[in-house]
Design a protein around this motif. Structure first.
Motif, PDB file in Angstrom:
ATOM      1  N   ASP A  10      37.779 -46.400  21.983  1.00 28.36           N
ATOM      2  CA  ASP A  10      38.878 -46.954  21.177  1.00 28.36           C
ATOM      3  C   ASP A  10      38.457 -47.196  19.733  1.00 28.36           C
ATOM      4  O   ASP A  10      39.280 -47.509  18.887  1.00 28.36           O
ATOM      5  N   ARG A  11      37.152 -47.056  19.450  1.00 27.31           N
ATOM      6  CA  ARG A  11      36.673 -47.305  18.083  1.00 27.31           C
ATOM      7  C   ARG A  11      36.404 -46.004  17.324  1.00 27.31           C
ATOM      8  O   ARG A  11      36.025 -46.041  16.158  1.00 27.31           O
ATOM      9  N   LEU A  12      36.525 -44.870  18.007  1.00 22.34           N
ATOM     10  CA  LEU A  12      36.361 -43.590  17.308  1.00 22.34           C
ATOM     11  C   LEU A  12      37.489 -43.436  16.300  1.00 22.34           C
ATOM     12  O   LEU A  12      38.627 -43.811  16.583  1.00 22.34           O
ATOM     13  N   LYS A  13      37.174 -42.864  15.148  1.00 23.20           N
ATOM     14  CA  LYS A  13      38.223 -42.660  14.137  1.00 23.20           C
ATOM     15  C   LYS A  13      38.998 -41.397  14.496  1.00 23.20           C
ATOM     16  O   LYS A  13      38.953 -40.390  13.793  1.00 23.20           O
ATOM     17  N   LEU A  14      39.685 -41.445  15.638  1.00 23.08           N
ATOM     18  CA  LEU A  14      40.415 -40.281  16.130  1.00 23.08           C
ATOM     19  C   LEU A  14      41.787 -40.716  16.624  1.00 23.08           C
ATOM     20  O   LEU A  14      41.924 -41.807  17.186  1.00 23.08           O
ATOM     21  N   ASP A  15      42.789 -39.870  16.421  1.00 22.46           N
ATOM     22  CA  ASP A  15      44.091 -40.154  17.041  1.00 22.46           C
ATOM     23  C   ASP A  15      44.037 -39.693  18.501  1.00 22.46           C
ATOM     24  O   ASP A  15      42.996 -39.213  18.967  1.00 22.46           O
ATOM     25  N   THR A 201      25.697 -42.954  24.472  1.00 19.03           N
ATOM     26  CA  THR A 201      25.812 -42.656  23.040  1.00 19.03           C
ATOM     27  C   THR A 201      26.013 -43.916  22.200  1.00 19.03           C
ATOM     28  O   THR A 201      25.624 -43.946  21.044  1.00 19.03           O
ATOM     29  N   ASP A 202      26.682 -44.940  22.762  1.00 21.97           N
ATOM     30  CA  ASP A 202      27.148 -46.085  21.968  1.00 21.97           C
ATOM     31  C   ASP A 202      28.053 -45.587  20.834  1.00 21.97           C
ATOM     32  O   ASP A 202      28.137 -46.203  19.784  1.00 21.97           O
ATOM     33  N   SER A 203      28.696 -44.428  21.051  1.00 22.03           N
ATOM     34  CA  SER A 203      29.582 -43.895  20.016  1.00 22.03           C
ATOM     35  C   SER A 203      30.736 -44.884  19.782  1.00 22.03           C
ATOM     36  O   SER A 203      31.136 -45.567  20.715  1.00 22.03           O
ATOM     37  N   PRO A 204      31.221 -44.985  18.570  1.00 22.29           N
ATOM     38  CA  PRO A 204      31.057 -44.091  17.411  1.00 22.29           C
ATOM     39  C   PRO A 204      29.797 -44.323  16.579  1.00 22.29           C
ATOM     40  O   PRO A 204      29.619 -43.673  15.555  1.00 22.29           O
ATOM     41  N   TRP A 205      28.909 -45.210  17.017  1.00 21.41           N
ATOM     42  CA  TRP A 205      27.728 -45.501  16.210  1.00 21.41           C
ATOM     43  C   TRP A 205      26.533 -44.690  16.691  1.00 21.41           C
ATOM     44  O   TRP A 205      26.531 -44.157  17.795  1.00 21.41           O
ATOM     45  N   LEU A 206      25.468 -44.636  15.849  1.00 24.05           N
ATOM     46  CA  LEU A 206      24.152 -44.146  16.271  1.00 24.05           C
ATOM     47  C   LEU A 206      24.098 -42.692  16.734  1.00 24.05           C
ATOM     48  O   LEU A 206      23.494 -42.377  17.762  1.00 24.05           O
ATOM     49  N   ALA A 207      24.716 -41.798  15.986  1.00 22.32           N
ATOM     50  CA  ALA A 207      24.648 -40.380  16.351  1.00 22.32           C
ATOM     51  C   ALA A 207      23.191 -39.924  16.413  1.00 22.32           C
ATOM     52  O   ALA A 207      22.389 -40.236  15.533  1.00 22.32           O
ATOM     53  N   GLY A 213      24.468 -39.213  10.569  1.00 18.23           N
ATOM     54  CA  GLY A 213      25.347 -39.232   9.410  1.00 18.23           C
ATOM     55  C   GLY A 213      26.781 -38.911   9.795  1.00 18.23           C
ATOM     56  O   GLY A 213      27.712 -39.258   9.080  1.00 18.23           O
ATOM     57  N   LYS A 214      26.954 -38.252  10.950  1.00 18.59           N
ATOM     58  CA  LYS A 214      28.315 -37.984  11.436  1.00 18.59           C
ATOM     59  C   LYS A 214      28.738 -39.123  12.354  1.00 18.59           C
ATOM     60  O   LYS A 214      27.909 -39.898  12.829  1.00 18.59           O
ATOM     61  N   GLU A 215      30.058 -39.177  12.647  1.00 17.25           N
ATOM     62  CA  GLU A 215      30.502 -40.130  13.657  1.00 17.25           C
ATOM     63  C   GLU A 215      29.987 -39.638  15.014  1.00 17.25           C
ATOM     64  O   GLU A 215      30.138 -38.471  15.356  1.00 17.25           O
ATOM     65  N   ASN A 216      29.409 -40.560  15.763  1.00 16.04           N
ATOM     66  CA  ASN A 216      28.897 -40.189  17.088  1.00 16.04           C
ATOM     67  C   ASN A 216      30.062 -39.971  18.040  1.00 16.04           C
ATOM     68  O   ASN A 216      31.138 -40.539  17.860  1.00 16.04           O
ATOM     69  N   GLN A 217      29.860 -39.169  19.064  1.00 17.32           N
ATOM     70  CA  GLN A 217      30.897 -38.964  20.081  1.00 17.32           C
ATOM     71  C   GLN A 217      30.249 -38.723  21.441  1.00 17.32           C
ATOM     72  O   GLN A 217      29.072 -38.365  21.518  1.00 17.32           O
ATOM     73  N   PRO A 218      31.000 -38.948  22.529  1.00 18.55           N
ATOM     74  CA  PRO A 218      30.396 -38.927  23.863  1.00 18.55           C
ATOM     75  C   PRO A 218      29.695 -37.616  24.218  1.00 18.55           C
ATOM     76  O   PRO A 218      28.722 -37.628  24.978  1.00 18.55           O
ATOM     77  N   GLY A 219      30.137 -36.499  23.655  1.00 18.92           N
ATOM     78  CA  GLY A 219      29.493 -35.221  23.957  1.00 18.92           C
ATOM     79  C   GLY A 219      28.036 -35.179  23.524  1.00 18.92           C
ATOM     80  O   GLY A 219      27.241 -34.415  24.064  1.00 18.92           O
TER      81      GLY A 219
END
Ligand SMILES: [Zn+2]
Ligand SMILES: [Zn+2]
Length: 257
Positions: A10-15, A201-207, A213-219
């Motif tokens: 829910d914190r990813l900068k994604l629609d 991942t702790d995404s969206p943090w800590l890629a 430098g990018k937004e982290n994501q579960p993949g």
């Protein structure tokens, strides 16, 4: 194959379409399950709304130690965490690195979460930074024997990990392990048994490297897995199988499809 044991979808900068795409990408890379971790009970409903349509996403409920502005009373936490879709209590814990001035309120909140986990017989997701002694001491004094959990995004000492493992806890490793500066963490991971490790991942943090430098994501949990497999001298397949088994053993209410 892989599980991302800790992400904040829910914190990813994604629609909504972007989130669906990020999960599709992860599944294509072999990620079979995602645990979406709550940081605020106030925001639990909106978080759950975002992810409840996905069969391979489970949720937790809790107040992050650095979100004490969203602190809630014991009964509210108990009521929300008791919901059948909630597989774990947290994330909770202590973070004296970023917010030593809220120590007292963090400790009160942490104890509430431990008591809720005891009462509901659900595992704890614990965030701990620069608070080794208090984290272990509060677990020892308040934890019921049947309550276990995970120290997530672990960056503390081998001794602390071993004390947690002695209480039947697991240790979850994030993309931090790939960072140049993280030799001490790599030494800890090398020393710990695979049967006690989770990956996240702790995404969206800590890629992880090479996505920094990018937004982290579960993949990107795949990069974490590949790195740890190499460190432990096992195949990625073996690392995936063992950490996924560990995940379902701990989070026994997670949807196992
Ligand atoms: Zn955390
Ligand atoms: Zn988190």
């Amino acid at each position: 194959m892989f599980v991302d044991s800790h992400c904040h979808l829910d914190r990813l900068k994604l629609d909504d379409a972007g989130l669906t795409e990020a999960l599709t990408y992860a599944r294509q890379r072999g990620v079979e399950h995602f645990l979406c971790v709550s940081v605020s009970v106030k925001d639990f409903d909106s978080m759950y709304e975002k992810v409840k349509g996905f069969d391979d996403v489970s949720v937790s409920c809790g107040v992050h130690p650095l979100h004490q502005e969203d602190a809630c009373d014991y009964d509210t936490l108990l009521e929300k965490a008791a919901r059948s879709e909630v597989v774990a209590v947290g994330e909770t814990g202590l973070d004296y690195f970023y917010s030593a001035e809220t120590k007292d309120i963090q400790r009160t909140s942490f104890v509430d979460h431990i008591n809720v986990a005891n009462e509901l017989n659900k595992p704890l997701i614990i965030h701990t930074r620069d608070a080794r002694e208090d984290t272990i001491a509060l677990l020892k004094s308040h934890r019921a024997p049947h309550t276990n959990g995970v120290l997530h995004c672990f960056t503390e000492s081998l001794e602390m990990a071993q004390e947690a493992i002695a209480m039947d806890f697991y240790i979850s490793i994030s993309g931090i392990v790939t960072f140049n500066s993280a030799q001490a963490l790599r030494d800890v991971v090398t020393a710990l048994p695979l049967e006690r490790l989770l990956i996240e991942t702790d995404s969206p943090w800590l890629a992880p490297v090479p996505h920094r430098g990018k937004e982290n994501q579960p993949g990107y949990v795949v990069e974490v897995a590949e790195f740890i497999a190499e460190l432990k001298g096992v195949s990625v397949q073996t690392l995936a199988e063992i950490t996924t088994d560990n995940f379902y053993r701990l989070f026994r209410h997670a949807k196992n499809t």
